[in-house]
Design a protein around this motif. Structure first.
Motif, short mmCIF file in Angstrom:
data_model
loop_
_atom_site.label_atom_id
_atom_site.label_comp_id
_atom_site.label_asym_id
_atom_site.label_seq_id
_atom_site.Cartn_x
_atom_site.Cartn_y
_atom_site.Cartn_z
N HIS A 1 -30.04 -41.21 -2.51
CA HIS A 1 -30.27 -41.27 -1.07
C HIS A 1 -31.64 -41.90 -0.77
N THR A 2 -32.65 -41.53 -1.55
CA THR A 2 -34.00 -42.06 -1.35
C THR A 2 -34.00 -43.58 -1.43
N TYR A 3 -33.35 -44.11 -2.47
CA TYR A 3 -33.35 -45.57 -2.62
C TYR A 3 -32.50 -46.26 -1.55
N ARG A 4 -31.52 -45.55 -1.00
CA ARG A 4 -30.76 -46.12 0.12
C ARG A 4 -31.64 -46.25 1.37
N LEU A 5 -32.66 -45.40 1.48
CA LEU A 5 -33.55 -45.45 2.65
C LEU A 5 -34.38 -46.74 2.69
N LEU A 6 -34.40 -47.49 1.57
CA LEU A 6 -35.12 -48.78 1.57
C LEU A 6 -34.30 -49.88 2.23
N GLY A 7 -33.10 -49.51 2.71
CA GLY A 7 -32.28 -50.48 3.45
C GLY A 7 -31.76 -51.57 2.52
N ASP A 8 -31.80 -52.83 2.97
CA ASP A 8 -31.22 -53.88 2.13
C ASP A 8 -32.27 -54.56 1.25
N PRO B 1 -33.96 -55.63 -2.03
CA PRO B 1 -33.33 -55.75 -3.36
C PRO B 1 -33.69 -54.59 -4.29
N ARG B 2 -34.92 -54.06 -4.20
CA ARG B 2 -35.32 -52.95 -5.07
C ARG B 2 -34.43 -51.73 -4.82
N GLY B 3 -34.18 -51.44 -3.55
CA GLY B 3 -33.34 -50.30 -3.22
C GLY B 3 -31.92 -50.49 -3.72
N ARG B 4 -31.38 -51.69 -3.49
CA ARG B 4 -29.99 -51.96 -3.90
C ARG B 4 -29.84 -51.88 -5.42
N GLN B 5 -30.83 -52.45 -6.12
CA GLN B 5 -30.77 -52.47 -7.59
C GLN B 5 -30.88 -51.05 -8.14
N ALA B 6 -31.80 -50.23 -7.58
CA ALA B 6 -31.97 -48.86 -8.05
C ALA B 6 -30.71 -48.04 -7.81
N VAL B 7 -30.09 -48.21 -6.64
CA VAL B 7 -28.87 -47.47 -6.33
C VAL B 7 -27.77 -47.84 -7.32
N ARG B 8 -27.62 -49.16 -7.58
CA ARG B 8 -26.59 -49.61 -8.53
C ARG B 8 -26.82 -48.99 -9.91
N ARG B 9 -28.08 -48.99 -10.35
CA ARG B 9 -28.39 -48.48 -11.68
C ARG B 9 -28.14 -46.96 -11.74
N LEU B 10 -28.54 -46.26 -10.69
CA LEU B 10 -28.36 -44.81 -10.67
C LEU B 10 -26.89 -44.43 -10.61
N GLU B 11 -26.11 -45.20 -9.86
CA GLU B 11 -24.68 -44.86 -9.71
C GLU B 11 -23.93 -44.95 -11.03
N ARG B 12 -24.50 -45.70 -11.99
CA ARG B 12 -23.85 -45.80 -13.30
C ARG B 12 -24.18 -44.59 -14.19
N LYS B 13 -25.18 -43.81 -13.80
CA LYS B 13 -25.60 -42.68 -14.63
C LYS B 13 -24.68 -41.48 -14.43
N ARG B 14 -24.89 -40.48 -15.28
CA ARG B 14 -24.08 -39.27 -15.21
C ARG B 14 -24.79 -38.22 -14.36
N PHE B 15 -24.09 -37.73 -13.36
CA PHE B 15 -24.67 -36.70 -12.50
C PHE B 15 -24.11 -35.33 -12.87
N SER B 16 -24.94 -34.32 -12.68
CA SER B 16 -24.55 -32.96 -13.05
C SER B 16 -23.41 -32.47 -12.15
N PRO B 17 -22.79 -31.38 -12.55
CA PRO B 17 -21.69 -30.84 -11.73
C PRO B 17 -22.19 -30.33 -10.39
N SER B 18 -21.23 -29.93 -9.58
CA SER B 18 -21.56 -29.28 -8.33
C SER B 18 -21.32 -27.78 -8.50
N LEU B 19 -21.38 -27.07 -7.39
CA LEU B 19 -21.17 -25.62 -7.42
C LEU B 19 -20.25 -25.23 -6.27
N PHE B 20 -19.48 -24.19 -6.52
CA PHE B 20 -18.71 -23.54 -5.46
C PHE B 20 -19.28 -22.13 -5.35
N VAL B 21 -19.81 -21.79 -4.18
CA VAL B 21 -20.52 -20.52 -4.02
C VAL B 21 -19.83 -19.69 -2.94
N VAL B 22 -19.56 -18.43 -3.26
CA VAL B 22 -19.05 -17.50 -2.25
C VAL B 22 -20.14 -16.47 -1.97
#
Length: 490
Positions: A281-288, A290-311
């Motif tokens: 989200h931070t890199y998306r805040l740089l708008g269009d 090239p640094r923001g776009r490139q960072a987002v592309r690179r990050l999107e290829r990485k593995r993100f941790s799971p989410s949680l379901f909380v009651v």
């Protein structure tokens, strides 16, 4: 340039953002925090419902020294703002066959409990504890608050990491020393608290065991939200400013510098900008840019941790037999982790973390009642194609069934209030990429230099802090990241 003429903006007021803002303000840098939500805390949000105080999490406070340090910077005492209460046992572990294991802070008690499950593993546990101490020294004391900005810094750290066979998983490291299957689970589940799969997360993360042993496990009286409130009070006393309900819409830039941020109230200039927001989200805040776009592309290829379901739920009555922290294990430890991390399957037999704050602090519920939350790790939104708005009610019943079968028989008869928090909520409330609860998965190739850098590689005055940066998620992790980032900014 130093002294009061410098200014900084911090985006987001999670533990990382608050810890960073306190360090900057203590150093005489005029600091403003912009927080999107109606109150500070980020993932450590809080709800008050029908007399119950429901902390969103995180609820396990370790390494209180890293927090006290924030007050000491200005010669004040953490105890003036926050009361920490020790939790004992650290965790109670529960299996479906009725086995109970108290993961105690007291070493004699812990060794007696180990011996009750497998006498031969007491000696193995001592060896594991030595190992954990060693990786704590190398991985946390020496490297936890060091910014890894270039590959050289990683290479210099490599011999120490190699000595502790960092390419092995935490589960392998535990299994080298401990033979009993349940004890292997007991000493490897911790990585799940920072989003890591015990079967694949680097054995460096075994340091969490020593961190708890040496510093204890604590609870803030009134809940984790009181620790957030204490940090905000300290920051404001130092002269800092925080604006809630004011999401940052863009980070502005000129040349190789960022110039400030835009919010609903207009443009705000600063000498430096640091983001405690989600890293994508931070890199998306740089708008269009090239640094923001490139960072987002690179990050999107990485593995993100799971989410949680909380009651979150409130019950009539008191439950002295239920510890403050319980882990309820599924019969499928390894296969369940595969479902979660590889196959994107929402398990019908989840392992649960049960938080029972009224065990330590009865003020968290109205008189005669108790406050709980049950948390099940679930796949992030890339892995599992689940409509959580439709699925939440069904899965809540799965969680309640598990609790009734193990530690809370008759739960539904005493239920007074309940609500769920899903991966979709993580995305909506926290702009969390894929609804991930802990940002990037802490694999070896996504740690240290391979995580988000504490200073951006292109914009010399854009900084990052929080779970997506080095050293990673968890309160000590993000407070450590604030120390690394503050060192670069000050």
């Amino acid at each position: 340039m130093s002294g009061p003429h410098r200014t900084a903006i911090v985006i987001g007021s999670g533990f990382g953002g608050l810890a960073l803002a306190i360090r900057l303000q203590s150093a005489g840098i005029a600091t403003t925090i912009f927080e999107a939500r109606d109150r500070p805390g980020g993932r450590a949000y809080v709800w008050q419902r029908e007399g119950h105080v429901f902390d969103a999490g995180p609820t396990v406070i370790t390494d209180p020294a890293c927090l006290r340090e924030l007050w000491a910077l200005s010669g004040s005492e953490m105890a003036d703002d926050v009361e920490l209460i020790p939790v004992e046992p650290f965790y109670r572990l529960v299996w479906n066959d009725g086995t109970r294991f108290d993961y105690a802070g007291d070493n004699d008690v812990l060794e007696r409990n180990i011996a009750a499950l497998e006498p031969r593993d007491v000696a193995g546990y001592r060896r594991f504890l030595d190992y954990s101490k060693g990786v704590y020294r190398e991985g946390y004391e020496k490297l936890g608050a060091v910014p890894f900005l270039d590959f050289g810094s990683m290479v210099r750290a490599a011999p120490a990491l190699a000595r502790y066979q960092a390419w092995q998983s935490v589960y392998s490291a535990v299994s080298r020393h401990i033979s009993n299957d349940k004890l292997r689970q007991a000493f490897s589940f911790h990585t799940l608290l920072v989003g890591g799969n015990p079967m694949t997360t680097s054995s460096i993360y075994a340091l969490i065991h020593h961190l708890e042993k040496s510093g204890g496990v604590w609870f803030a009286r009134g809940g984790t939200n009181r620790l957030v409130a204490g940090m905000v009070a300290l920051f404001e006393r130092l002269g800092g400013t925080i604006h809630c309900g004011e999401p940052v819409q863009a980070i502005t830039h000129a040349g190789k510098r960022v110039t400030g941020v835009i919010t609903a109230s207009g443009a705000h200039q600063a000498d430096m900008v640091a983001s405690n927001g989600d890293i994508v989200h931070t890199y998306r805040l740089l708008g269009d840019h090239p640094r923001g776009r490139q960072a987002v592309r690179r990050l999107e290829r990485k593995r993100f941790s799971p989410s949680l379901f909380v009651v979150h739920f409130g019950l009539e009555g008191h439950y002295p037999e239920i510890a403050h922290h319980s882990i309820i294990f599924s019969d499928r430890y390894g296969p369940l982790l595969d479902d979660l991390y590889k196959h994107g399957v929402v398990a019908g037999d989840p392992s649960l973390y049960l938080h029972h704050p009224t065990a330590t602090d009865p003020s968290m519920a109205p008189p005669g009642h108790s406050t709980f939350y049950a948390l099940a790790p679930v796949p992030n939104l890339a892995k599992g194609d689940v409509d959580w708005d439709a699925e939440a009610e069904r899965y809540r019943e799965v969680v309640f069934d598990r609790l009734e079968q193990t530690v809370l028989p008759g739960l539904r008869d005493r239920l007074t209030v309940q609500f769920c928090y899903t991966p979709q909520d993580f995305t909506q409330d926290l702009s969390a990429h894929l609804g991930s609860a802990f940002s990037l998965e802490p694999t070896l190739l996504q740690s240290a230099y391979f995580r988000g850098h504490n200073r951006d590689d292109h914009f010399g005055n854009l900084y990052l802090v929080g779970a997506g940066t080095h050293p990673g998620a968890g309160i000590p992790g993000v407070v450590g990241s604030a120390k690394a980032t503050a060192g670069l900014m000050i």
